[in-house]
Design a protein around this motif. Structure first.
Motif, PDB file in Angstrom:
ATOM      1  N   ARG A 189      -3.361 -52.211 -28.962  1.00 22.19           N
ATOM      2  CA  ARG A 189      -2.396 -52.418 -27.875  1.00 22.19           C
ATOM      3  C   ARG A 189      -3.082 -52.248 -26.523  1.00 22.19           C
ATOM      4  NH1 ARG A 189       0.910 -48.768 -25.174  1.00 22.19           N
ATOM      5  NH2 ARG A 189       0.154 -47.063 -26.446  1.00 22.19           N
ATOM      6  N   VAL A 190      -2.770 -53.146 -25.617  1.00 23.93           N
ATOM      7  CA  VAL A 190      -3.392 -53.122 -24.287  1.00 23.93           C
ATOM      8  C   VAL A 190      -2.305 -53.093 -23.216  1.00 23.93           C
ATOM      9  CG1 VAL A 190      -4.950 -54.331 -22.717  1.00 23.93           C
ATOM     10  CG2 VAL A 190      -5.289 -54.509 -25.184  1.00 23.93           C
ATOM     11  N   GLY A 191      -2.527 -52.309 -22.173  1.00 20.13           N
ATOM     12  CA  GLY A 191      -1.637 -52.296 -21.015  1.00 20.13           C
ATOM     13  C   GLY A 191      -0.254 -51.749 -21.323  1.00 20.13           C
ATOM     14  N   SER A 192       0.761 -52.406 -20.770  1.00 15.66           N
ATOM     15  CA  SER A 192       2.125 -51.905 -20.883  1.00 15.66           C
ATOM     16  C   SER A 192       2.909 -52.563 -22.016  1.00 15.66           C
ATOM     17  CB  SER A 192       2.852 -52.099 -19.553  1.00 15.66           C
ATOM     18  OG  SER A 192       2.926 -53.488 -19.263  1.00 15.66           O
ATOM     19  N   VAL A 193       2.194 -53.163 -22.957  1.00 19.05           N
ATOM     20  CA  VAL A 193       2.859 -53.770 -24.110  1.00 19.05           C
ATOM     21  C   VAL A 193       3.544 -52.666 -24.899  1.00 19.05           C
ATOM     22  CG1 VAL A 193       2.468 -55.080 -26.224  1.00 19.05           C
ATOM     23  CG2 VAL A 193       1.095 -55.561 -24.198  1.00 19.05           C
ATOM     24  N   SER A 194       4.766 -52.944 -25.374  1.00 19.76           N
ATOM     25  CA  SER A 194       5.484 -51.907 -26.123  1.00 19.76           C
ATOM     26  C   SER A 194       4.791 -51.619 -27.458  1.00 19.76           C
ATOM     27  CB  SER A 194       6.930 -52.334 -26.358  1.00 19.76           C
ATOM     28  OG  SER A 194       6.971 -53.421 -27.241  1.00 19.76           O
ATOM     29  N   CYS A 195       5.054 -50.460 -27.966  1.00 17.49           N
ATOM     30  CA  CYS A 195       4.421 -50.008 -29.213  1.00 17.49           C
ATOM     31  C   CYS A 195       4.809 -50.914 -30.380  1.00 17.49           C
ATOM     32  CB  CYS A 195       4.850 -48.568 -29.504  1.00 17.49           C
ATOM     33  SG  CYS A 195       4.220 -47.938 -31.071  1.00 17.49           S
ATOM     34  N   PRO A 196       3.843 -51.495 -31.090  1.00 17.45           N
ATOM     35  CA  PRO A 196       4.145 -52.377 -32.218  1.00 17.45           C
ATOM     36  C   PRO A 196       4.924 -51.671 -33.335  1.00 17.45           C
ATOM     37  CG  PRO A 196       1.849 -52.601 -31.565  1.00 17.45           C
ATOM     38  CD  PRO A 196       2.414 -51.444 -30.804  1.00 17.45           C
ATOM     39  N   LEU A 197       4.615 -50.424 -33.592  1.00 17.69           N
ATOM     40  CA  LEU A 197       5.322 -49.682 -34.643  1.00 17.69           C
ATOM     41  C   LEU A 197       6.795 -49.516 -34.277  1.00 17.69           C
ATOM     42  CD1 LEU A 197       5.501 -47.957 -37.217  1.00 17.69           C
ATOM     43  CD2 LEU A 197       4.784 -46.007 -35.843  1.00 17.69           C
ATOM     44  N   ILE A 198       7.046 -49.026 -33.069  1.00 16.27           N
ATOM     45  CA  ILE A 198       8.422 -48.819 -32.630  1.00 16.27           C
ATOM     46  C   ILE A 198       9.180 -50.149 -32.589  1.00 16.27           C
ATOM     47  CG2 ILE A 198       9.899 -47.974 -30.742  1.00 16.27           C
ATOM     48  CD1 ILE A 198       8.341 -45.770 -32.288  1.00 16.27           C
ATOM     49  N   GLY A 199       8.531 -51.172 -32.076  1.00 16.62           N
ATOM     50  CA  GLY A 199       9.162 -52.491 -32.022  1.00 16.62           C
ATOM     51  C   GLY A 199       9.513 -53.032 -33.394  1.00 16.62           C
ATOM     52  N   SER A 200       8.622 -52.861 -34.347  1.00 21.92           N
ATOM     53  CA  SER A 200       8.882 -53.327 -35.708  1.00 21.92           C
ATOM     54  C   SER A 200      10.028 -52.568 -36.351  1.00 21.92           C
ATOM     55  CB  SER A 200       7.623 -53.196 -36.564  1.00 21.92           C
ATOM     56  OG  SER A 200       6.616 -54.053 -36.102  1.00 21.92           O
ATOM     57  N   LEU A 201      10.079 -51.258 -36.092  1.00 17.46           N
ATOM     58  CA  LEU A 201      11.175 -50.458 -36.631  1.00 17.46           C
ATOM     59  C   LEU A 201      12.504 -50.875 -36.018  1.00 17.46           C
ATOM     60  CD1 LEU A 201       9.504 -46.921 -36.691  1.00 17.46           C
ATOM     61  CD2 LEU A 201      10.226 -48.244 -38.685  1.00 17.46           C
ATOM     62  N   GLN A 202      12.510 -51.119 -34.710  1.00 25.03           N
ATOM     63  CA  GLN A 202      13.738 -51.512 -34.028  1.00 25.03           C
ATOM     64  C   GLN A 202      14.229 -52.871 -34.491  1.00 25.03           C
ATOM     65  OE1 GLN A 202      12.438 -51.141 -29.955  1.00 25.03           O
ATOM     66  NE2 GLN A 202      13.246 -49.049 -29.779  1.00 25.03           N
ATOM     67  N   ASN A 203      13.319 -53.768 -34.827  1.00 21.98           N
ATOM     68  CA  ASN A 203      13.693 -55.119 -35.243  1.00 21.98           C
ATOM     69  C   ASN A 203      13.938 -55.246 -36.747  1.00 21.98           C
ATOM     70  OD1 ASN A 203      13.434 -55.993 -32.589  1.00 21.98           O
ATOM     71  ND2 ASN A 203      11.260 -56.454 -32.847  1.00 21.98           N
ATOM     72  N   GLY A 204      13.694 -54.182 -37.485  1.00 24.06           N
ATOM     73  CA  GLY A 204      13.895 -54.240 -38.932  1.00 24.06           C
ATOM     74  C   GLY A 204      12.830 -55.028 -39.664  1.00 24.06           C
ATOM     75  N   GLU A 205      11.731 -55.302 -39.008  1.00 24.02           N
ATOM     76  CA  GLU A 205      10.671 -56.103 -39.626  1.00 24.02           C
ATOM     77  C   GLU A 205       9.947 -55.341 -40.728  1.00 24.02           C
ATOM     78  OE1 GLU A 205       8.205 -57.147 -36.317  1.00 24.02           O
ATOM     79  OE2 GLU A 205       9.796 -58.276 -35.338  1.00 24.02           O
ATOM     80  N   ILE A 206       9.854 -54.043 -40.597  1.00 21.45           N
ATOM     81  CA  ILE A 206       9.105 -53.246 -41.568  1.00 21.45           C
ATOM     82  C   ILE A 206       9.798 -53.242 -42.919  1.00 21.45           C
ATOM     83  CG2 ILE A 206       8.351 -50.911 -42.145  1.00 21.45           C
ATOM     84  CD1 ILE A 206       7.662 -50.555 -39.202  1.00 21.45           C
ATOM     85  N   ALA A 207      11.112 -53.059 -42.939  1.00 18.10           N
ATOM     86  CA  ALA A 207      11.832 -53.031 -44.204  1.00 18.10           C
ATOM     87  C   ALA A 207      11.635 -54.334 -44.960  1.00 18.10           C
ATOM     88  CB  ALA A 207      13.320 -52.766 -43.969  1.00 18.10           C
ATOM     89  N   ALA A 208      11.725 -55.467 -44.228  1.00 14.85           N
ATOM     90  CA  ALA A 208      11.540 -56.748 -44.882  1.00 14.85           C
ATOM     91  C   ALA A 208      10.123 -56.893 -45.422  1.00 14.85           C
ATOM     92  CB  ALA A 208      11.844 -57.886 -43.895  1.00 14.85           C
ATOM     93  N   ALA A 209       9.138 -56.445 -44.673  1.00 17.59           N
ATOM     94  CA  ALA A 209       7.744 -56.538 -45.120  1.00 17.59           C
ATOM     95  C   ALA A 209       7.507 -55.687 -46.354  1.00 17.59           C
ATOM     96  CB  ALA A 209       6.802 -56.148 -43.997  1.00 17.59           C
ATOM     97  N   CYS A 210       8.086 -54.502 -46.370  1.00 24.06           N
ATOM     98  CA  CYS A 210       7.891 -53.599 -47.522  1.00 24.06           C
ATOM     99  C   CYS A 210       8.656 -54.080 -48.741  1.00 24.06           C
ATOM    100  CB  CYS A 210       8.314 -52.182 -47.158  1.00 24.06           C
ATOM    101  SG  CYS A 210       7.161 -51.388 -46.025  1.00 24.06           S
ATOM    102  N   ASP A 211       9.727 -54.830 -48.524  1.00 24.58           N
ATOM    103  CA  ASP A 211      10.488 -55.383 -49.652  1.00 24.58           C
ATOM    104  C   ASP A 211       9.872 -56.678 -50.162  1.00 24.58           C
ATOM    105  OD1 ASP A 211      12.310 -53.320 -49.555  1.00 24.58           O
ATOM    106  OD2 ASP A 211      13.731 -54.410 -48.286  1.00 24.58           O
ATOM    107  N   GLY A 212       8.779 -57.108 -49.558  1.00 32.95           N
ATOM    108  CA  GLY A 212       8.100 -58.327 -49.986  1.00 32.95           C
ATOM    109  C   GLY A 212       8.725 -59.590 -49.423  1.00 32.95           C
ATOM    110  N   GLU A 213       9.495 -59.477 -48.337  1.00 37.77           N
ATOM    111  CA  GLU A 213      10.185 -60.620 -47.768  1.00 37.77           C
ATOM    112  C   GLU A 213       9.488 -61.126 -46.507  1.00 37.77           C
ATOM    113  OE1 GLU A 213      14.199 -59.457 -46.998  1.00 37.77           O
ATOM    114  OE2 GLU A 213      14.518 -58.719 -49.022  1.00 37.77           O
ATOM    115  N   GLN A 214       8.189 -60.931 -46.385  1.00 38.88           N
ATOM    116  CA  GLN A 214       7.468 -61.316 -45.165  1.00 38.88           C
ATOM    117  C   GLN A 214       7.594 -62.765 -44.870  1.00 38.88           C
ATOM    118  OE1 GLN A 214       3.437 -59.925 -45.333  1.00 38.88           O
ATOM    119  NE2 GLN A 214       4.073 -57.810 -45.348  1.00 38.88           N
TER     120      GLN A 214
END
Length: 145
Positions: free
Chosen positions: A120-145
């Protein structure tokens, strides 16, 4: 000197079995362990068979068996029902392998997110927090990438 595992108080029994007294009482309430008769004015006593049974329960739990599954195994402990015991173990093995697959997917997603956080560079938001907020992690872990 050989230790005598007969005529044990609940405290001595728990110590010999490598558990605490509350574990003994819990197993008794669950029906996994008998509660010996209490002689009039006396205290309950336990023996080597009780110690062996608690060690059996703890060993099965370390292999991932639930207490309900341990109860099933205890009904088979005479060794005459190997096919039934094998079937129960096969189901547990399948569960373990499924969990290992789930853990591998979780590890891969977390590894990617940690790398993204480090890059991450500069003022870009945290990728981990962003993924959690968007629900992307659950889908990735469930194999729905």
């Amino acid at each position: 000197m050989e230790s005598k595992l007969e005529d044990l108080t609940i405290g001595a029994f728990a110590k010999a079995a490598g558990v605490n007294v509350e574990t003994i009482r819990f197993y008794q309430r669950k029906g996994l362990l008998r509660e010996p008769d209490k002689p009039y004015g006396g205290i309950r006593r336990y023996g080597e068979a009780d110690v062996t049974r608690v060690r059996f329960i703890k060993s099965a739990q370390r292999l991932g068996f639930s207490l309900d599954e341990v109860a099933e195994l205890l009904h088979l402990e005479d060794g005459a029902h190997c096919d039934e015991a094998s079937s129960l173990a096969q189901r547990k093995l399948s569960d373990v392998r499924e969990k290992m697959g789930d853990l591998a997917r979780m590890e891969a997603v977390l590894s990617e997110l940690v790398c993204a956080c480090r890059a991450r560079v500069g003022s870009v938001s945290c990728p981990l927090i962003g993924s959690l907020q968007n629900g992307e992690i659950a889908a990735a872990c469930d194999g729905e990438q």
